[in-house]
Design a protein around this motif. Structure first.
Motif, PDB file in Angstrom:
ATOM      1  N   THR A 226       0.834  -1.214   0.000  1.00 10.07           N
ATOM      2  CA  THR A 226       0.000   0.000   0.000  1.00 10.07           C
ATOM      3  C   THR A 226       0.864   1.258   0.000  1.00 10.07           C
ATOM      4  OG1 THR A 226      -1.589  -1.246   1.299  1.00 10.07           O
ATOM      5  CG2 THR A 226      -1.947   1.115   1.171  1.00 10.07           C
ATOM      6  N   LEU A 227       1.806   1.295   0.939  1.00  7.59           N
ATOM      7  CA  LEU A 227       2.658   2.487   1.022  1.00  7.59           C
ATOM      8  C   LEU A 227       3.580   2.590  -0.201  1.00  7.59           C
ATOM      9  CD1 LEU A 227       2.678   4.662   3.124  1.00  7.59           C
ATOM     10  CD2 LEU A 227       4.627   3.583   4.206  1.00  7.59           C
ATOM     11  N   GLY A 228       3.994   1.436  -0.703  1.00  9.54           N
ATOM     12  CA  GLY A 228       4.849   1.412  -1.900  1.00  9.54           C
ATOM     13  C   GLY A 228       4.123   2.006  -3.098  1.00  9.54           C
ATOM     14  N   ILE A 229       2.839   1.692  -3.229  1.00  9.46           N
ATOM     15  CA  ILE A 229       2.043   2.248  -4.337  1.00  9.46           C
ATOM     16  C   ILE A 229       1.965   3.765  -4.185  1.00  9.46           C
ATOM     17  CG2 ILE A 229      -0.292   2.399  -5.289  1.00  9.46           C
ATOM     18  CD1 ILE A 229      -0.576  -0.621  -4.522  1.00  9.46           C
TER      19      ILE A 229
ATOM     20  N   TRP B  37       3.787   6.331  -6.747  1.00  5.47           N
ATOM     21  CA  TRP B  37       2.850   7.071  -7.595  1.00  5.47           C
ATOM     22  C   TRP B  37       2.902   8.563  -7.287  1.00  5.47           C
ATOM     23  CZ3 TRP B  37       0.791   7.454 -11.929  1.00  5.47           C
ATOM     24  CH2 TRP B  37      -0.495   7.859 -12.192  1.00  5.47           C
ATOM     25  N   ASN B  38       3.147   8.885  -5.990  1.00  2.00           N
ATOM     26  CA  ASN B  38       3.093  10.286  -5.589  1.00  2.00           C
ATOM     27  C   ASN B  38       4.474  10.758  -5.129  1.00  2.00           C
ATOM     28  OD1 ASN B  38       2.777  12.562  -3.664  1.00  2.00           O
ATOM     29  ND2 ASN B  38       0.629  12.351  -4.214  1.00  2.00           N
TER      30      ASN B  38
ATOM     31  N   ILE C  91       6.340   0.144  -9.440  1.00  2.00           N
ATOM     32  CA  ILE C  91       5.455   1.221  -9.917  1.00  2.00           C
ATOM     33  C   ILE C  91       6.262   2.184 -10.795  1.00  2.00           C
ATOM     34  CG2 ILE C  91       4.152   3.276  -9.156  1.00  2.00           C
ATOM     35  CD1 ILE C  91       2.554   0.840  -8.478  1.00  2.00           C
ATOM     36  N   ARG C  92       7.472   2.480 -10.360  1.00  2.00           N
ATOM     37  CA  ARG C  92       8.285   3.458 -11.105  1.00  2.00           C
ATOM     38  C   ARG C  92       8.838   2.880 -12.404  1.00  2.00           C
ATOM     39  NH1 ARG C  92      11.186   7.686  -7.333  1.00  2.00           N
ATOM     40  NH2 ARG C  92       9.240   8.501  -6.544  1.00  2.00           N
TER      41      ARG C  92
ATOM     42  N   VAL D  12      -3.338  -0.182 -15.014  1.00  2.00           N
ATOM     43  CA  VAL D  12      -2.028  -0.163 -15.689  1.00  2.00           C
ATOM     44  C   VAL D  12      -0.873  -0.342 -14.693  1.00  2.00           C
ATOM     45  CG1 VAL D  12      -0.475   1.191 -17.156  1.00  2.00           C
ATOM     46  CG2 VAL D  12      -2.941   1.297 -17.531  1.00  2.00           C
ATOM     47  N   LEU D  13      -0.810   0.564 -13.712  1.00  2.00           N
ATOM     48  CA  LEU D  13       0.362   0.548 -12.827  1.00  2.00           C
ATOM     49  C   LEU D  13       0.464  -0.727 -11.991  1.00  2.00           C
ATOM     50  CD1 LEU D  13       0.478   4.239 -11.634  1.00  2.00           C
ATOM     51  CD2 LEU D  13       2.157   3.065 -13.009  1.00  2.00           C
TER      52      LEU D  13
END
Lengths: 347, 253
Positions: B81-84, B88-89, B146-147, B171-172
């Motif tokens: 969760t935190l990784g996303i 992403w942000n 994600i990156r 997608v991500l």
């Protein structure tokens, strides 16, 4: 489909670009690598910052988010989602628009028929050939019925045969749907085959917007002519119809046989790389065969541009270095040159 | 496909069978003095049956398993969760990355003394250790995943009308799955190694504690039984995630 208008578009690459694309028109953005073609596409769909305005039917879309501009974009690398099969790739745009199941299925069927990809629906992008990937990517761009379709050198990675076939297919499909399109390429032959009008872009500036024929025969300035490869243009004064679509034209001391089934042939042109040069007299009938003397040679890596002086006109020809050496050509040498019938363009 | 894999599996079993046979023979020939220190494989298996029958092994195994499952599940969930969010942000990433980059290098067992003081000797302690052990690697693998998604896919989705949340979901996340699974797979085995160590040092129940008791009673056969259980569990957890990864991404990779 709307009329698209770009008004004084400028950014870090593009400089004061203004052009109008009519409803249903296929405009080809033509220019060398780094000229700003892709940047201009990115500006139109909102992926790059810019000054100026993009208008759809007179309405500015500059503040509309990318996801709501309703533009189809076929990227150079296609960007097909690898984790989705062909079917889910194609309907992706329809799903984000929250279309109903029946509507999605109907549109999917329509795209499959139009592009002949029904048999690919269950496959993943990794299992598709280059040509199949192009068609699927085109279907994905067209499925949400975009107001404008942008294509960034979509056929670049394909072999010549597939490329030619897909160009013809692509034009048929786009015209059938009547979608306003901007197609980017650096290849003039591709541009003239596909486009209704061409917009030549060089160093971020729009140098000329006209039909392929107008651009080829009347390039607007040195930059455009140089990009087109400085074609040889013959001014013709009268011609005789030979039948079977052939004419014999008198073009300033050159009697040229060309394919021409229209009226008023005033110019004939040929690209330097299409001219065949030989030291010895070539076999066959002496049609479109002339003599001259090489007066200049300019080497560009593996290609040599030579100027052949004749009684009435200097002719530019471009040949491979290995052919130049094999023919033992040099400045001062008398040569024969042939203007191949199929490579001549008339106006 | 089966025709190809079956003979391969047979060949994989052969070295194991030879190893077990040699073990049995060497132990029976008393090359190592005293069968207490090097019991034959058959004796170990006999004790294995005995431990199952009297419930000792099952009780301790279940204690360890529940701790691993809870710690690993919550740690991975928090990591993903935190990784996303961090992947992403960019703002969140900039805010949290300096803190996590300081905490990440600390070995999970390094937290044991402070966690003992905070939570005491109880069920929360091993779960917290497993949580930490799972959280950081899964977090960083998720951020990387994600990156690593090419920007072209995000642009394509955006142009096709997807919202930020739809881009994330469609997608991500799917494209980051291979990286996420790499983290999960590695940490699934690691969680078992860490829980055994924690139980050996500080917790009176579980496979690790059983190991320590067997050591104090010089019961090498029980120690080997515990090591076999540990090996099988590490392998099973890793295989489970390999299987899941293949199920979820095998078709398109």
């Amino acid at each position: 489909m709307p009329t698209i208008e770009l008004k004084n578009i400028s950014n870090f690459v593009c400089r004061d670009i203004s052009v109008t694309i009519s409803n249903g028109e296929l405009l080809v953005l033509l220019g060398p690598t780094g000229a700003g073609k892709t940047t201009l596409l990115n500006i139109i769909c909102g992926l790059a910052p810019y000054e100026g305005s993009v208008l759809f039917d007179g309405e500015p879309i500059d503040t509309i988010p990318i996801s709501r501009r309703r533009i189809g974009y076929l990227f150079q690398d296609l960007a097909l989602f690898p984790h989705l099969d062909v079917r889910r790739n194609i309907i992706y745009g329809l799903s984000t628009m929250k279309r109903g199941h029946n509507q999605i299925e109907a549109r999917l069927d329509e795209m499959c028929t139009l592009l002949n990809i029904g048999h690919l629906l269950g496959r993943y992008p990794k299992d598709l050939s280059g040509g199949e990937r192009q068609r699927v990517a085109l279907a994905r761009s067209l499925a949400p019925a975009p107001r404008l379709l942008l294509l960034d050198e979509p056929f670049n990675s394909l072999d010549i045969k597939t490329r030619k076939y897909l160009r013809i297919e692509f034009k048929r499909i786009v015209k059938e749907l009547g979608v306003t399109t901007i197609f980017v390429t650096h290849d003039f032959k591709e541009a003239e085959e596909v486009g209704d009008r061409l917009a030549v872009i060089e160093s971020g500036r729009l140098e000329q917007v006209a039909t392929p024929q107008e651009i080829f025969f009347s390039p607007n300035g040195y930059k455009v002519a140089d990009f087109l490869g400085s074609p040889n243009i013959f001014d013709c004064r009268g011609y005789e119809v030979l039948g079977n679509g052939l004419v014999k034209a008198n073009c300033g001391g050159f009697t040229i046989v060309a394919v021409w089934d229209k009226e008023n042939l005033s110019k004939i042109a040929i690209s330097p790389e299409d001219i065949y040069v030989s030291r010895d007299e070539p076999p066959g009938p002496p049609i479109n065969r002339f003599r001259g003397t090489i007066v200049e040679e300019v080497s560009h890596n593996s290609v040599i541009t030579i100027t052949i002086k004749t009684k009435t006109k200097d002719i530019l020809a471009r040949i491979r270095k290995e052919d130049f050496l094999a023919e033992n050509l040099s400045v001062g040498r008398d040569v024969f040159f042939i203007l191949p019938l199929r490579n001549l363009k008339g106006a | 496909m089966n025709q190809v894999t079956k003979p391969t599996r047979r060949w994989e079993i052969l070295p194991v069978a030879i190893f077990l046979a040699l073990w049995e023979i060497i132990a029976r020939l008393n090359f190592v003095p005293g069968q207490f220190f090097f019991p034959p494989f058959s004796v170990v298996m006999e004790e294995f049956g005995h431990l199952i029958a009297n419930g000792v092994l099952v009780d301790n195994f279940l204690s360890s398993l529940i701790r691993v499952l809870i710690g690993f599940f919550t740690g991975s969930l928090a990591g993903v969760t935190l990784g996303i969010v961090m992947g992403w942000n960019e703002t969140t990433n900039k805010a949290l990355h300096p803190i996590f980059s300081l905490l990440y290098p600390i070995p999970a067992l390094g937290w044991l003394p402070i966690l003992m003081l905070w939570f005491g000797i109880g069920e929360l302690l091993p779960i917290a250790i497993i949580f930490i052990c799972s959280f950081f690697p899964v977090l960083y693998n998720t951020i990387t995943g994600i990156r690593a998604v090419p920007k072209g896919f995000i642009r394509a989705a955006e142009i096709l009308g997807a919202s930020r949340m739809e881009i994330l979901k469609t997608v991500l996340l799917p494209l980051a799955l291979p990286n996420i699974f790499t983290g999960l797979r590695l940490e699934a085995g690691m969680a078992w190694r860490v829980i055994i160590a924690a139980e050996m040092v500080a917790i009176p129940t579980g496979i690790g504690a059983l190991l320590m008791r067997a050591e104090s009673l010089i019961r090498v056969d029980i120690i080997i039984v515990c090591l076999i259980v540990l090996s099988v569990m590490c392998l099973s957890f890793e295989k489970f995630f390999i299987f899941m990864e293949h199920r979820l991404t095998g078709k398109w990779r």
